[in-house]
Every structure is written in C-alpha cells, then in structure tokens.
Design an enzyme around this catalytic site. Structure first.
Site, PDB file in Angstrom:
ATOM      1  N   CYS B 144       0.797  -1.232   0.000  1.00 32.50           N
ATOM      2  CA  CYS B 144       0.000   0.000   0.000  1.00 32.50           C
ATOM      3  C   CYS B 144       0.828   1.280   0.000  1.00 32.50           C
ATOM      4  O   CYS B 144       0.360   2.316  -0.449  1.00 32.50           O
ATOM      5  CB  CYS B 144      -0.947  -0.015   1.186  1.00 32.50           C
ATOM      6  N   HIS B 290      -4.013   6.630   0.433  1.00 26.98           N
ATOM      7  CA  HIS B 290      -4.237   5.251   0.019  1.00 26.98           C
ATOM      8  C   HIS B 290      -5.646   4.857   0.468  1.00 26.98           C
ATOM      9  O   HIS B 290      -6.069   5.132   1.586  1.00 26.98           O
ATOM     10  CB  HIS B 290      -3.196   4.348   0.678  1.00 26.98           C
ATOM     11  N   ASN B 320      -9.898  -1.665  -2.454  1.00 30.57           N
ATOM     12  CA  ASN B 320      -8.517  -1.404  -2.084  1.00 30.57           C
ATOM     13  C   ASN B 320      -7.614  -2.189  -3.029  1.00 30.57           C
ATOM     14  O   ASN B 320      -7.510  -3.405  -2.910  1.00 30.57           O
ATOM     15  CB  ASN B 320      -8.298  -1.831  -0.619  1.00 30.57           C
TER      16      ASN B 320
END
Lengths: 78, 375
Positions: B144, B290, B320
């Site tokens: 991430c 993020h 995600n």
C-alpha cells in the site's frame, strides 16, 4: 479538556452530530455505524488525549458519553 | 456542568505527542508528473451480494465501515494479471501523450503480485510496450505504500538516466484473498496503472518514509515463498486463531493493529513532512490517501484538520487495490481537473511492512485519460 470539546471529539469519532450528542447519549446507538474500529478509535482517543487507559472490560461497561467522560476524569484524579 | 481540565503532565505529553517512530526525508528536484492512466477489470463485484452469506444481517454495517460497495476483480482462476492491466493503462497513456515509447528510458513496476517470481514484471512490460532495449527495468515489492515509493524511486531513476520513465503500479490481490475471511473478503479490488515521469522543470518533490518491520506479521501472506515454502497444505482452508477462515497463501490482516499503526503514525508523519517543507494544511488543494478503509481515511484527514472535501475517494467503487489506489483515485475522481491545472498535493500510502510513504508535490496539469476497462 472541557465537556463541550470532549463531546465534539466523541462526535467526530463516532460520526454523529455534535449538536444532538450529550453526556446522556448512548455512544454506540448514536454512532453513524458501530464497529470495532470505531470502538478502537474511542479507546485511542481516551488514551492519547485524556490519559485514560481502559481495559476492554472497562470499555464494555461504558454505555453513555458521560460514562466515557467519567473514565477520563478518574484518570485525571489518579 | 463542571468543566474538567486534564492538565496533568501525562495528558499534556499525550496531547502533544507525535509518533515516537522516526521518519526519513528525501527531496528530488527537476521532475514532472507528466501523465497517469488506470485500468481495471470489467468484472464488477457487488459487496451486498457477494458478502451476504458471510456477513448476514451485518452486511450493510460492514460495507459502511469499510466504505467498499463495489470492486473490480480479475476473473478467478488466472488469465488476467496486474501486468496486463498496467500495460493496457500504459498503452492508453502513451497513445494520448506526445512522448512515445521510443523516448522511454526506464520502467519501474511496483507490485506484490507479479506474473512470476522470475522474471520480473518490468522487463516483460518493456517488451510488450515496444520499448527500446536501452531501458532500465526493475520491479519493487511494496504494497500500500508502494505508489509513493514508486514516485520517489522512479524520480531518482529518471533523473539519473536523463530520460522519461514509466511507473507501473498494479495488483491482483483478489486472487490471494479468502472469500470466507471477514477481515478481508470485501476489501480488495484489482487494478493496474501507468504514470509517466519526466526529468524536466524545476519543481521539487518532498518525500517522507517510516518503516516498522517489528509488525511485519499484521498484514502478510504467510506461506508460498522462502520462509514457508508452498506445500501440499498451502491450499487448504482452515480456521485461524483470529477466527478467519483462509488458506496459508491468502492475505492475513490484523485490522486493529493496522488501524492502530495508521491513526497513531500517519497524521504525525504527514504533519512532519508539511512542517519540514513549510506547507500549511490550508494551503493544500488535495489530500490523496491510500484507499484502505473509509473510516480510517476520514480519521486521518480529521486529525490533520483537512476538510473531507479535499480528500477524494474511489474506494467505494474500486475497492482497495493496494499500490494502485492513489493513481486510480487521481484517474477516477480528478481526471478533468488534473488535466487542466496544477494542484498542491499531499499524498500518502501506508500498509504492509509496516510502511508509510508520503510526498508533498504539485500535481497537474498532465495527460490523464482516466480509468479504462480490461478487456
């Protein structure tokens, strides 16, 4: 931390309207959605901003915003 | 009502506390963010439907808590990978840009789901894009926090080779996510992105990094590589101590530990980066986070006192996608505006490692074809 600021902080965390939140409000019922993340965010706030480290059992005993405030007060009194 | 003041030394320290973990800073000058494009699988999963059996009556609350209503996933069983998605994004970007493939001097591919352990994705991508053999091509493995690391490493590479560089960031984590694990089942989407970095101009990009490897196991794939090689039991679903049902080759996430790390460290890191570079929160046009979890993102923005209107969100529709979420968000939410004018941006990725990366930079005007679908 003053009561009004405490309530505003709690409202921010549980994504509730601070204008209708009070010490008598059930913070779980008042949350926009209740999840373990929201609970954890409350614990983090109490620890980081109020110096009150709650056990999980201690947190589960709390029902209202006032209960959380009282926990913070207990820490302040030592 | 009585006013109670918490003016003990402990409370005062806690109120003023920044993260006790230290950051590393770096600045890279003379770089331009020239273009960005994202590509997602055409296959869309609706979490209300896909999560109904696992979550039952809690499904709506769970969707609210994560913020993910739908996500794009590669067809199960393989066939479409992060490489495919990223190369498609790159072709679209180059097709809309004055810079051609023959100008590109480097490829940096950020991924933790490469096509193979060997060879790397970047070399294959360079070939598929028709780049010259005079090309530096390498992968970097980060989740991430990967895109901002990619901007940093890509900028350093581009400045060094004095040529444009393609930063490709893509993941298909859906292939290593258990549909029976409540902590991850509704979270991950797949995407591939391409960003064009060119060594020109006099702008400076300011980066900050924080790494805490002591918590390496709170977000990991436990089995399948050198530490615990793939074996006959790797594909067996079992119930783990946290109650999750997954295979040893599936992503394991301790959500609370990740949340704790993020809310306790990311705001402080971003504040430190802004302070170091003389940027005030109200001078920012955009906070690009993020896309991990909507509630967590809101908490970070609130701690930084940045209005939520300045924090674009793509998580609700794309899930995600790890290192790809920031460029997906730029393409899905900001396509028109970044095509037309500059924005003062603070961007940050955080996750597996555990790792935080952040950058303060100008974004736009640049070429931005937006989000395209595969196939």
């Amino acid at each position: 931390m003053e009561v009004s600021q405490f309530i505003n902080e709690i409202a921010d965390i549980i994504e509730a309207d601070p204008k209708i939140l009070s010490l008598e409000s059930d913070f779980r019922e008042s949350a926009d959605f209740w999840s373990s993340l929201v609970g954890f965010a409350l614990l983090t706030f109490l620890e980081d901003q109020c110096g009150a480290v709650l056990s999980i059992d201690g947190f589960l005993e709390c029902k209202t915003v006032g209960d959380l405030y009282a926990k913070a007060q207990e820490r302040q009194r030592g | 009502m009585m006013n109670i003041e918490f003016e003990t030394a402990a409370a005062e320290d806690l109120r003023n506390q920044r993260s006790s973990l230290k950051m590393r800073f770096s600045s890279v000058g003379g770089m331009k963010f020239s273009g960005v494009c994202a590509c997602v699988p055409r296959n869309e999963v609706d979490n209300m439907t896909s999560g109904a059996e696992l979550f039952g009556a809690d499904i709506e609350n769970t969707i609210k808590a994560t913020g993910v209503r739908t996500r794009r996933v590669c067809p199960p069983g393989g066939g479409v990978t992060a490489l495919d998605l990223s190369v498609t994004a790159a072709k679209e970007l180059l097709g809309n840009h004055s810079i051609s493939s023959s100008d590109i001097g480097g490829v940096l591919f950020v991924t933790q789901t490469p096509d193979h352990d060997m060879p790397n994705n970047a070399s294959r991508a360079a070939h598929l894009l028709g780049l010259s053999t005079a090309c530096a091509a390498t992968d970097t493995s980060l989740a991430c926090s990967g895109y901002v690391y990619g901007l940093w490493l890509g900028a350093l590479m581009a400045r060094s080779i004095e040529a444009p560089l393609l930063l490709l960031a893509g993941e298909n984590h859906s292939a290593s996510t258990s549909p029976y694990d409540k902590s991850t089942a509704l979270l991950f989407g797949d995407a591939g992105t391409a960003t064009l970095l060119t060594p020109e101009g006099d702008e400076e990009w300011h980066f900050g990094f924080l790494t805490d490897g002591s918590q390496h196991d709170v977000l990991m794939v436990p089995e399948g590589r050198s530490r615990r090689p793939f074996n006959e039991r790797s594909l067996e679903y079992k119930t783990w101590p946290d109650g999750g049902v997954r295979r040893p080759i599936d992503i394991h996430m301790d959500g609370m530990a990740v949340f704790n790390f993020v809310v306790r460290n990311v705001p402080g890191c971003l504040s430190s980066l802004m302070e170091r570079n003389g940027v005030a929160a109200d001078e920012l046009d955009l906070l690009l986070l993020h896309q991990a979890n909507l509630y967590m993102m809101k908490q970070v923005a609130k701690k930084l006192k940045i209005p939520l209107e300045k924090m674009p969100v793509s998580l609700d529709r794309y899930g995600n996608s790890s290192s790809a979420t920031i460029p997906v968000t730029i393409c899905s939410e900001l396509q028109k505006t970044v095509s037309e004018k500059p924005h003062r941006v603070l961007a940050s990725g955080f996750g597996a490692g555990l790792s935080i990366s952040a950058v303060s930079m100008n974004l736009g005007p640049c070429v931005c074809p937006g989000v395209i679908e595969y196939p």
